[in-house]
Scaffold this motif. Sequence first.
Motif, PDB file in Angstrom:
ATOM      1  N   GLU A 129      67.615  51.583 -19.971  1.00  0.00           N
ATOM      2  CA  GLU A 129      68.417  51.902 -18.798  1.00  0.00           C
ATOM      3  C   GLU A 129      68.226  50.820 -17.751  1.00  0.00           C
ATOM      4  OE1 GLU A 129      67.997  55.924 -17.410  1.00  0.00           O
ATOM      5  OE2 GLU A 129      68.328  56.736 -19.409  1.00  0.00           O
ATOM      6  N   GLY A 130      69.212  50.675 -16.872  1.00  0.00           N
ATOM      7  CA  GLY A 130      69.130  49.695 -15.807  1.00  0.00           C
ATOM      8  C   GLY A 130      69.023  48.287 -16.341  1.00  0.00           C
ATOM      9  N   ARG A 131      68.208  47.490 -15.679  1.00  0.00           N
ATOM     10  CA  ARG A 131      68.031  46.092 -16.078  1.00  0.00           C
ATOM     11  C   ARG A 131      67.389  45.984 -17.463  1.00  0.00           C
ATOM     12  NH1 ARG A 131      64.689  41.469 -13.448  1.00  0.00           N
ATOM     13  NH2 ARG A 131      66.188  39.779 -13.482  1.00  0.00           N
ATOM     14  N   SER A 132      66.485  46.894 -17.778  1.00  0.00           N
ATOM     15  CA  SER A 132      65.895  46.917 -19.121  1.00  0.00           C
ATOM     16  C   SER A 132      66.963  47.201 -20.170  1.00  0.00           C
ATOM     17  CB  SER A 132      64.790  47.974 -19.204  1.00  0.00           C
ATOM     18  OG  SER A 132      63.713  47.641 -18.369  1.00  0.00           O
ATOM     19  N   GLY A 133      67.949  48.010 -19.808  1.00  0.00           N
ATOM     20  CA  GLY A 133      69.058  48.279 -20.713  1.00  0.00           C
ATOM     21  C   GLY A 133      69.896  47.040 -20.963  1.00  0.00           C
ATOM     22  N   LEU A 134      70.064  46.225 -19.926  1.00  0.00           N
ATOM     23  CA  LEU A 134      70.798  44.971 -20.105  1.00  0.00           C
ATOM     24  C   LEU A 134      70.050  44.026 -21.039  1.00  0.00           C
ATOM     25  CD1 LEU A 134      71.996  44.372 -16.431  1.00  0.00           C
ATOM     26  CD2 LEU A 134      73.359  45.192 -18.370  1.00  0.00           C
ATOM     27  N   VAL A 135      68.732  44.001 -20.931  1.00  0.00           N
ATOM     28  CA  VAL A 135      67.919  43.183 -21.837  1.00  0.00           C
ATOM     29  C   VAL A 135      68.064  43.703 -23.263  1.00  0.00           C
ATOM     30  CG1 VAL A 135      65.567  42.489 -22.435  1.00  0.00           C
ATOM     31  CG2 VAL A 135      66.294  42.471 -20.046  1.00  0.00           C
ATOM     32  N   ALA A 136      68.049  45.024 -23.436  1.00  0.00           N
ATOM     33  CA  ALA A 136      68.227  45.618 -24.764  1.00  0.00           C
ATOM     34  C   ALA A 136      69.599  45.251 -25.332  1.00  0.00           C
ATOM     35  CB  ALA A 136      68.052  47.136 -24.691  1.00  0.00           C
ATOM     36  N   LYS A 137      70.628  45.287 -24.487  1.00  0.00           N
ATOM     37  CA  LYS A 137      71.972  44.914 -24.943  1.00  0.00           C
ATOM     38  C   LYS A 137      72.037  43.439 -25.341  1.00  0.00           C
ATOM     39  CE  LYS A 137      74.874  48.267 -22.571  1.00  0.00           C
ATOM     40  NZ  LYS A 137      76.003  48.429 -21.620  1.00  0.00           N
ATOM     41  N   SER A 138      71.347  42.581 -24.609  1.00  0.00           N
ATOM     42  CA  SER A 138      71.367  41.159 -24.975  1.00  0.00           C
ATOM     43  C   SER A 138      70.686  40.951 -26.327  1.00  0.00           C
ATOM     44  CB  SER A 138      70.731  40.291 -23.883  1.00  0.00           C
ATOM     45  OG  SER A 138      69.342  40.423 -23.852  1.00  0.00           O
ATOM     46  N   PHE A 139      69.655  41.733 -26.593  1.00  0.00           N
ATOM     47  CA  PHE A 139      68.992  41.691 -27.908  1.00  0.00           C
ATOM     48  C   PHE A 139      69.966  42.147 -28.996  1.00  0.00           C
ATOM     49  CE2 PHE A 139      66.443  44.221 -31.019  1.00  0.00           C
ATOM     50  CZ  PHE A 139      65.874  43.156 -31.691  1.00  0.00           C
ATOM     51  N   ALA A 140      70.681  43.238 -28.743  1.00  0.00           N
ATOM     52  CA  ALA A 140      71.657  43.731 -29.721  1.00  0.00           C
ATOM     53  C   ALA A 140      72.714  42.668 -30.019  1.00  0.00           C
ATOM     54  CB  ALA A 140      72.312  45.021 -29.207  1.00  0.00           C
ATOM     55  N   MET A 141      73.174  41.996 -28.969  1.00  0.00           N
ATOM     56  CA  MET A 141      74.177  40.944 -29.154  1.00  0.00           C
ATOM     57  C   MET A 141      73.651  39.834 -30.055  1.00  0.00           C
ATOM     58  SD  MET A 141      75.638  38.253 -26.401  1.00  0.00           S
ATOM     59  CE  MET A 141      77.063  38.985 -25.682  1.00  0.00           C
ATOM     60  N   ARG A 142      72.443  39.380 -29.775  1.00  0.00           N
ATOM     61  CA  ARG A 142      71.886  38.288 -30.574  1.00  0.00           C
ATOM     62  C   ARG A 142      71.644  38.740 -32.015  1.00  0.00           C
ATOM     63  NH1 ARG A 142      73.326  34.708 -29.055  1.00  0.00           N
ATOM     64  NH2 ARG A 142      72.057  34.017 -27.328  1.00  0.00           N
ATOM     65  N   MET A 143      71.196  39.966 -32.203  1.00  0.00           N
ATOM     66  CA  MET A 143      70.985  40.460 -33.566  1.00  0.00           C
ATOM     67  C   MET A 143      72.313  40.527 -34.325  1.00  0.00           C
ATOM     68  SD  MET A 143      67.783  40.772 -34.178  1.00  0.00           S
ATOM     69  CE  MET A 143      67.646  41.904 -35.557  1.00  0.00           C
ATOM     70  N   MET A 144      73.395  40.876 -33.635  1.00  0.00           N
ATOM     71  CA  MET A 144      74.720  40.862 -34.257  1.00  0.00           C
ATOM     72  C   MET A 144      75.061  39.442 -34.695  1.00  0.00           C
ATOM     73  SD  MET A 144      78.076  39.799 -33.515  1.00  0.00           S
ATOM     74  CE  MET A 144      78.129  39.700 -31.743  1.00  0.00           C
ATOM     75  N   HIS A 145      74.758  38.449 -33.841  1.00  0.00           N
ATOM     76  CA  HIS A 145      75.014  37.055 -34.204  1.00  0.00           C
ATOM     77  C   HIS A 145      74.213  36.646 -35.438  1.00  0.00           C
ATOM     78  CE1 HIS A 145      76.026  36.304 -29.719  1.00  0.00           C
ATOM     79  NE2 HIS A 145      77.124  36.579 -30.396  1.00  0.00           N
ATOM     80  N   LEU A 146      73.086  37.295 -35.644  1.00  0.00           N
ATOM     81  CA  LEU A 146      72.224  36.973 -36.784  1.00  0.00           C
ATOM     82  C   LEU A 146      72.577  37.801 -38.024  1.00  0.00           C
ATOM     83  CD1 LEU A 146      68.836  36.626 -34.870  1.00  0.00           C
ATOM     84  CD2 LEU A 146      70.397  34.795 -35.623  1.00  0.00           C
ATOM     85  N   GLY A 147      73.650  38.586 -37.917  1.00  0.00           N
ATOM     86  CA  GLY A 147      74.139  39.316 -39.083  1.00  0.00           C
ATOM     87  C   GLY A 147      73.677  40.754 -39.203  1.00  0.00           C
ATOM     88  N   ALA A 148      72.929  41.247 -38.240  1.00  0.00           N
ATOM     89  CA  ALA A 148      72.452  42.639 -38.297  1.00  0.00           C
ATOM     90  C   ALA A 148      73.578  43.604 -37.962  1.00  0.00           C
ATOM     91  CB  ALA A 148      71.299  42.840 -37.313  1.00  0.00           C
ATOM     92  N   THR A 149      73.481  44.792 -38.510  1.00  0.00           N
ATOM     93  CA  THR A 149      74.352  45.890 -38.102  1.00  0.00           C
ATOM     94  C   THR A 149      73.619  46.577 -36.960  1.00  0.00           C
ATOM     95  OG1 THR A 149      75.175  46.142 -40.351  1.00  0.00           O
ATOM     96  CG2 THR A 149      75.497  48.004 -38.849  1.00  0.00           C
ATOM     97  N   VAL A 150      74.153  46.449 -35.757  1.00  0.00           N
ATOM     98  CA  VAL A 150      73.422  46.878 -34.568  1.00  0.00           C
ATOM     99  C   VAL A 150      74.357  47.589 -33.595  1.00  0.00           C
ATOM    100  CG1 VAL A 150      73.677  44.590 -33.498  1.00  0.00           C
ATOM    101  CG2 VAL A 150      71.807  46.069 -32.771  1.00  0.00           C
ATOM    102  N   TYR A 151      73.821  48.618 -32.957  1.00  0.00           N
ATOM    103  CA  TYR A 151      74.582  49.420 -32.011  1.00  0.00           C
ATOM    104  C   TYR A 151      73.773  49.652 -30.742  1.00  0.00           C
ATOM    105  CZ  TYR A 151      77.217  50.484 -36.225  1.00  0.00           C
ATOM    106  OH  TYR A 151      77.948  50.388 -37.383  1.00  0.00           O
ATOM    107  N   VAL A 152      74.490  49.894 -29.645  1.00  0.00           N
ATOM    108  CA  VAL A 152      73.871  50.224 -28.367  1.00  0.00           C
ATOM    109  C   VAL A 152      74.109  51.711 -28.107  1.00  0.00           C
ATOM    110  CG1 VAL A 152      73.898  49.803 -25.875  1.00  0.00           C
ATOM    111  CG2 VAL A 152      74.216  47.888 -27.473  1.00  0.00           C
ATOM    112  N   ILE A 153      73.024  52.453 -27.918  1.00  0.00           N
ATOM    113  CA  ILE A 153      73.135  53.882 -27.623  1.00  0.00           C
ATOM    114  C   ILE A 153      73.949  54.064 -26.342  1.00  0.00           C
ATOM    115  CG2 ILE A 153      71.832  55.969 -26.983  1.00  0.00           C
ATOM    116  CD1 ILE A 153      71.403  55.227 -29.909  1.00  0.00           C
ATOM    117  N   GLY A 154      74.897  54.977 -26.392  1.00  0.00           N
ATOM    118  CA  GLY A 154      75.712  55.281 -25.225  1.00  0.00           C
ATOM    119  C   GLY A 154      77.078  54.628 -25.238  1.00  0.00           C
ATOM    120  N   GLU A 155      77.286  53.648 -26.108  1.00  0.00           N
ATOM    121  CA  GLU A 155      78.604  53.023 -26.220  1.00  0.00           C
ATOM    122  C   GLU A 155      79.511  53.926 -27.047  1.00  0.00           C
ATOM    123  OE1 GLU A 155      79.574  50.241 -24.666  1.00  0.00           O
ATOM    124  OE2 GLU A 155      77.582  49.934 -23.810  1.00  0.00           O
TER     125      GLU A 155
END
Length: 182
Positions: free
Chosen positions: A41-67
């Motif tokens: 949540e909050g700024r930590s949530g933005l960091v988690a989302k940036s991790f999800a984005m990069r993992m997607m770039h690396l080929g992972a199947t990744v989702y953000v809770i709440g989307e």
Amino acid sequence: MSKLKEILSEASEVLERVDEADVTETAVLLAGGQRIFVVGEGRSGLVAKSFAMRMMHLGATVYVIGETITPSISPGDILVAVSGSGTTHGVVWTAQKARELGAFMIALTTDGDSPLGKCASRLLMIPAATKQRREGERRSVQPLGSLFDQCVHLVLDSVCLSYAELRGVDHLAAYKLHSNVE
């Protein structure tokens, strides 16, 4: 000391205390898992989302809770939960529910004895200051949880590097998955 050097010094001191083996083992777990979910949540949530984005770039199947496109979590899935205090209600509730549903839960927090830390399958301790400024926490000149969030971002980037190596994903392969409609 300049503000930039002070921030860098603080982050460096925290990162020197992060267990490299835990970072590598986290990448191994993620490389062997089915799907990856992230929450914060909050700024930590933005960091988690940036991790999800990069993992997607690396080929992972990744989702953000709440989307809106996030599917249900299942046994064998992995949840990466980020909360400096380890007490953020929504993050803790999601982590506990994910564990009940059979997911493996990785927590990034400053407090292993927190509710989030206690329900983790794997704990990545980030010994940084949080917005609560609790007794025993590392001091920081930065406001709120800035130091924690910066360090989590760098730790998760390190996880990404190890993950990419394990999966044989280089820059060109990751770039092919980068958005091409921006």
